[in-house]
Design a protein around this motif. Structure first.
Motif, PDB file in Angstrom:
ATOM      1  N   LEU A 164       0.832  -1.207   0.000  1.00 23.74           N
ATOM      2  CA  LEU A 164       0.000   0.000   0.000  1.00 23.74           C
ATOM      3  C   LEU A 164       0.858   1.245   0.000  1.00 23.74           C
ATOM      4  N   GLU A 166       0.797   4.011  -2.829  1.00 24.40           N
ATOM      5  CA  GLU A 166       0.505   5.420  -2.563  1.00 24.40           C
ATOM      6  C   GLU A 166       1.540   6.301  -3.236  1.00 24.40           C
ATOM      7  N   LEU A 178       0.964   6.461  -6.868  1.00 24.80           N
ATOM      8  CA  LEU A 178      -0.155   7.352  -7.174  1.00 24.80           C
ATOM      9  C   LEU A 178       0.275   8.805  -7.114  1.00 24.80           C
ATOM     10  N   VAL A 215       0.113  11.729  -9.790  1.00 28.92           N
ATOM     11  CA  VAL A 215      -0.631  12.976  -9.597  1.00 28.92           C
ATOM     12  C   VAL A 215       0.298  14.168  -9.759  1.00 28.92           C
ATOM     13  N   MET A 273       1.686  14.222   0.247  1.00 27.14           N
ATOM     14  CA  MET A 273       0.404  14.379   0.910  1.00 27.14           C
ATOM     15  C   MET A 273       0.349  13.744   2.287  1.00 27.14           C
ATOM     16  N   GLU A 279      -6.118   3.340   7.290  1.00 33.54           N
ATOM     17  CA  GLU A 279      -5.850   4.753   7.011  1.00 33.54           C
ATOM     18  C   GLU A 279      -5.258   4.935   5.628  1.00 33.54           C
ATOM     19  N   THR A 280      -4.264   4.113   5.349  1.00 36.53           N
ATOM     20  CA  THR A 280      -3.602   4.248   4.050  1.00 36.53           C
ATOM     21  C   THR A 280      -4.578   3.980   2.918  1.00 36.53           C
ATOM     22  N   LEU A 281      -5.411   2.974   3.119  1.00 33.70           N
ATOM     23  CA  LEU A 281      -6.398   2.671   2.084  1.00 33.70           C
ATOM     24  C   LEU A 281      -7.324   3.858   1.871  1.00 33.70           C
ATOM     25  N   ARG A 325      -6.668   6.959   2.465  1.00 33.03           N
ATOM     26  CA  ARG A 325      -5.945   8.050   1.805  1.00 33.03           C
ATOM     27  C   ARG A 325      -5.826   7.796   0.307  1.00 33.03           C
ATOM     28  N   ILE A 326      -5.511   6.549  -0.012  1.00 32.92           N
ATOM     29  CA  ILE A 326      -5.372   6.213  -1.424  1.00 32.92           C
ATOM     30  C   ILE A 326      -6.698   6.433  -2.146  1.00 32.92           C
ATOM     31  N   GLN A 349      -7.394   9.953  -3.069  1.00 28.63           N
ATOM     32  CA  GLN A 349      -6.434  10.652  -3.913  1.00 28.63           C
ATOM     33  C   GLN A 349      -7.102  11.175  -5.154  1.00 28.63           C
TER      34      GLN A 349
END
Lengths: 836, 96
Positions: free
Chosen positions: A378, A382, A385, A389, A518, B6-8, B10-11, B14
């Motif tokens: 994950l 992130e 991603l 972005v 972010m 949390e990370t999920l 946030r992703i 996005q």
């Protein structure tokens, strides 16, 4: 006894036959054996040593005349025949042939009446005993002989013992013998049969097939006789006889041709039926990684699978593990689950097991979601991603050419292509048509250089906002300090804490990475507002954080641990006032006894500049205690503080300091009074010099990294002053606004450029351009104050922190690249300024 | 676990992210932030694709392994983090 009648007549050996009472008739057997039609029957006869014996035999013979022999009666006196040579050697022939008893019996009856015997044989009979062994002489042949001669012998019995040739007598003996042998054989056979029991049949019998030795049935080696020998004549005659015999053979009644045939058993067909053999096709593709995996898996499977099985029901776990391992190879997953069931009630168990499988899968999925690998994935996702972005911004940060879509090809294409592109672009970017047409014309002229030069316009230097480091955690906090990591120029530490006393709240220190704008990589919650930050140079993973309470904490950013490594809150000499600045300095410390190392220096609101050492916790020593200096007009430096002020005499709070880049022994310290003191590490009592010009607290001092004579200072009195080391008077003063200047920093790339942040705006000054006005001015959003500024080392970007917790990254564009080593030019400028 | 959540989150929040799907090794979606039909479709299609890509990488060098997979298309980008036990699929659309 020796036989007399032989030598002349017979060609055979003269043999002495002695009779012994043995049950075996060795010679008899030989005579009996064989079916050869040869009449040269060799008979061995046994002579009785006494008449009585012969008589008895004769009597037996008489009784049995004309009849087939009675087995039982014959078992009387058995005698063996032993043949002795003239020399007395025992040349008793050993039997080769053991006749078939049934066959012999048959033939006895048949041949009895029909046989016609030639005289020759009779003479032979009478004459001698022969040692010749012929094969295949029937007992039946012998039998009638004996009878006839027996009778003759009976008649002649009284005459001579010699003529009572015992060979006839022998015959019954022979018959006896055969009968005996038959009985013996019969007995033996039965015996053998009885021995086989059930166990023996069931027993496993090993049958060894070997080749036997060659059995010689007949071996008549050729005998070579010299012509000159005595027997030569005899041999020749014999040979002649033989040849005549062979001639006479054909068509002779004495010789009968006989055919033999092996009987074949009648074949029989048998049908067998078996269960249907199930065939299954299975295909698999052996890829090279498949082979590699199998080889490696053999080494590592056993241990973990065993531990799995011990804890859970075996069938399920093994099938599960197989499933996870072989999912890429095998198709049937559910079937393996079912096959592994070993209990009796299938239906119930199947349902139970299926339910368990579902549960297991759920557990499994939970396990997946909780696994660390998932977390890591994950994390990477992130970042990927973010990269997507922020790609253009990051590329600009890295000073990479930014890709514009659609790509305007700069190849000198044909006009058609150009017009096509023009059409596409017209659809999308309608506002820039004119420019593009111009460009296309340029392209149409097919000179690439034109294209690159045509849109060249002189743009003014500007700040372009790329992105900002912010997250919900930092909202509302004031950015108080920022620092780059010494090793990784993409890692930024930002401290959040309020400046003022009344606004104090819990502070925060975050480490941000370029790869994820972010969300910070590390978040350290602090009890008090963070006012100073610095990364260590020797150990780039150490981050020193100074707080409003005077506490200094050191964090290790490598781990995810959010507790401080070291904390000064328990040391004796900790600061009492807020730590306004922290710095790690590399220093020679020959005097103190330690080798060259790195030390942490802090300046705080309690007026002390202290040096911190990491030895079993933070220990500190004071470098300098700031003293109040009264104004120049009235007082001298140092002493007479107490007189003028009735207030509690205390040390002035130090606000900032900076070490001389060339000589780390010397540093400048700015105080709340507005004085700048030049101090040395070797003296902790006195200042070397004091620069007094500011009327308010000096918030920041910065040495020029290129020209170490100059330094800048900014203060709350709205001004920025450029000093030269040797002059106590300011060289240049920059004041453009009526706002407090919070922060300044020299650009690491140019000796002329520096950035200043006052509350409402950011100013980029370029001394080579103008000393009166800043080069670039960027305004802050209303309500937000800029508080800190930081130049990026590896790129033309500037980071600005504001009071709302946002750190914005701006790119400096179109700055004229100035030669950074033009220190002389700087001096010239200064000179001119001074002059003016 | 909280961090994962949390990370999920946030992703998911996005810019441009259309969906996040976590599929287990058998092709069954464990977690999904898009509707069911899309989830099933993606799970099924991606599975064979990932296998093929993995097989390709490992055929060239069996000691190598696939770590990340990105399919950039005109309309969006599909990013896949494959693992022994699961796949993480994120679909992002930047051209909006």
């Amino acid at each position: 006894m020796s036989s007399s009648a032989h030598a002349g007549k017979s060609k055979r050996h003269s043999v002495v036959v002695s009779v012994t009472s043995k049950p075996e008739f060795n010679m008899k057997r030989t005579s009996i054996s064989g079916t050869s039609s040869q009449r040269q029957i060799s008979h061995a006869s046994g002579f009785h040593p006494s008449r009585i014996g012969s008589l008895s035999r004769r009597s037996i013979l008489i009784t049995s005349d004309g009849k087939t022999m009675d087995k039982g009666s014959l078992i009387g006196s058995k005698h063996t025949i032993q043949v002795f040579d003239e020399q007395g050697k025992d040349v008793t022939p050993r039997p080769l042939y053991r006749p078939e008893p049934s066959a012999s019996l048959h033939r006895q009856s048949k041949i009895l009446s029909t046989q016609d015997f030639s005289g020759a044989t009779g003479s032979d009979f009478l004459s001698s005993l022969s040692m010749h062994q012929t094969s295949g002489v029937n007992a039946s042949l012998v039998g009638p002989f004996s009878r006839t001669y027996g009778s003759s012998s009976i008649s002649k019995s009284t005459t001579s013992t010699t003529e009572s040739i015992a060979d006839e007598i022998v015959e019954p003996g022979s018959r006896r013998d055969t009968a005996i042998s038959l009985s013996d054989v019969l007995v033996r056979r039965e015996e053998i049969k009885e021995q086989l029991t059930k166990e023996d049949i069931d027993k496993r019998v090993d049958i060894y097939l070997t080749e036997t030795e060659t059995i010689w049935l007949l071996d008549m080696p050729t005998v070579m006789v010299s012509i000159e020998s005595e027997d030569a004549e005899k041999v020749k005659e014999r040979n002649k006889d033989y040849i005549e015999l062979c001639k006479n053979r054909v068509g002779n009644d004495c010789f009968v041709e006989r055919m033999m045939q092996t009987l074949n058993g009648a074949p029989k067909n048998k049908e067998v039926q078996c269960d249907k053999i199930l065939m299954e096709d299975k295909g698999i593709m052996a890829t090279s990684w498949d082979l590699y995996d199998s080889f490696n898996a053999l080494e590592t499977t056993l241990a973990p699978s065993v531990t799995e099985r011990s804890s859970r029901p075996t069938s399920l776990s093994s099938s599960k593990s197989n499933v996870t391992k072989d999912r890429e190879r095998t198709m049937s997953i559910t079937s393996t689950d079912r096959e592994s069931i070993t209990s009796s009630s299938i239906i119930d168990l199947e349902s139970v097991i299926l339910a368990r499988i579902h549960e297991e899968e759920e557990d499994h999925s939970e396990a997946i979601l909780k696994s660390e690998k998932f977390q890591q994935d994950l994390f990477f996702m992130e970042r990927v991603l973010m990269e997507n972005v922020f790609q253009p911004k990051l590329a600009a940060y890295r000073q990479l050419p930014v890709l514009i879509e659609p790509v305007l090809t700069s190849d000198a294409g044909k006009e058609e292509a150009v017009t096509e592109e023009a059409e596409e672009e017209e659809e999308e970017e309608e506002g820039e048509e004119e420019e593009e047409e111009q460009k296309e014309i340029v392209v149409g002229s097919s000179i690439l250089l034109d294209l690159s030069e045509a849109p060249e316009e002189i743009l003014p230097p500007s700040l372009e906002r790329l992105w900002s480091y912010t997250c919900e955690l930092t909202n509302g906090h004031n950015v108080s300090c920022m620092a780059w990591n010494k090793l990784n120029p993409d890692l930024l530490a930002v401290g959040y804490g309020q400046f003022g006393f009344q606004e104090q709240k819990k502070g925060l220190a975050c480490c941000w990475s370029l790869k994820n704008p972010m969300w910070p990589e590390r978040i350290y919650q602090c009890d008090h507002g963070v006012t100073a930050l610095d990364f260590s140079l020797a150990n780039p993973n150490l981050l020193a954080v100074g707080m409003y309470s005077g506490t200094i904490a050191i964090y290790n950013v490598q781990t995810h641990n959010t507790t401080a490594l070291l904390d000064s809150s328990e040391s004796f000499d900790k600061h009492i006032g807020p730590v306004w600045q922290l710095k790690w300095i590399e220093q020679d410390r020959g005097t103190t006894g330690d080798d060259k190392g790195e030390i942490l220096i802090s300046i705080s609101g309690d007026g002390r500049i202290t040096k911190w050492l990491i030895r079993k916790g933070l220990g500190c020593t004071d470098l300098m205690k700031l003293k109040r200096t009264a104004s120049e007009r009235k007082k001298l430096t140092g002493e007479k503080e107490k007189k003028s002020e009735a207030l509690i005499s205390r040390q002035p709070p130090g606000m900032c300091f900076d070490f001389d880049p060339r000589n780390t022994n010397i540093y400048l310290a700015g105080t709340e009074e507005g004085h700048i003191h030049k101090c040395s590490c070797s003296y902790n009592e006195q200042f070397l010099e004091t620069y007094q010009a500011h009327k308010g607290p000096v918030y920041k001092i910065a040495w020029n990294p290129f020209s170490t004579d100059m330094f800048l200072s900014c203060s709350a009195d709205w001004s920025i002053i450029l000093w030269r080391q040797d002059s106590l008077r300011p060289i240049l003063t920059f004041s453009s606004t009526t706002n407090v200047v919070h922060d300044i920093m020299w650009s690491p790339k140019s000796a002329f450029v520096f950035a200043a942040v006052n509350e409402g705006r950011v100013e980029i000054w370029d001394l080579s351009v103008s000393t009166l006005d800043p080069l670039i001015v960027t305004f802050a959003n209303p309500g937000v104050k800029f508080t800190t500024v930081l130049f990026a080392r590896n790129t033309d970007c500037i980071l600005i922190g504001d009071s709302d917790g946002i750190v914005s990254v701006y790119e400096l564009r179109n700055m004229t690249a100035s030669d950074s080593n033009k220190v002389d030019a700087l001096h010239d400028i200064i000179g001119s300024a001074l002059a003016s | 676990m909280a961090e994962v959540e949390e990370t999920l989150k946030r992703i998911q929040s996005q810019k441009g992210v259309q969906g996040v799907i976590v599929v287990n090794s058998e092709g069954i979606p464990i977690k999904s932030m898009v509707d069911n039909s899309t989830t099933v479709q993606y799970a099924g299609l991606m599975h064979s694709f990932i296998m093929k890509a993995k097989s390709t990488v490992r055929d060239i060098d069996p000691q190598n392994d696939l770590t990340f997979l990105r399919i950039c298309s005109k309309k969006n980008e599909i990013m896949i983090a494959p693992d022994k036990d699961y796949f993480l699929i994120v679909i992002q659309n930047l051209t909006e």
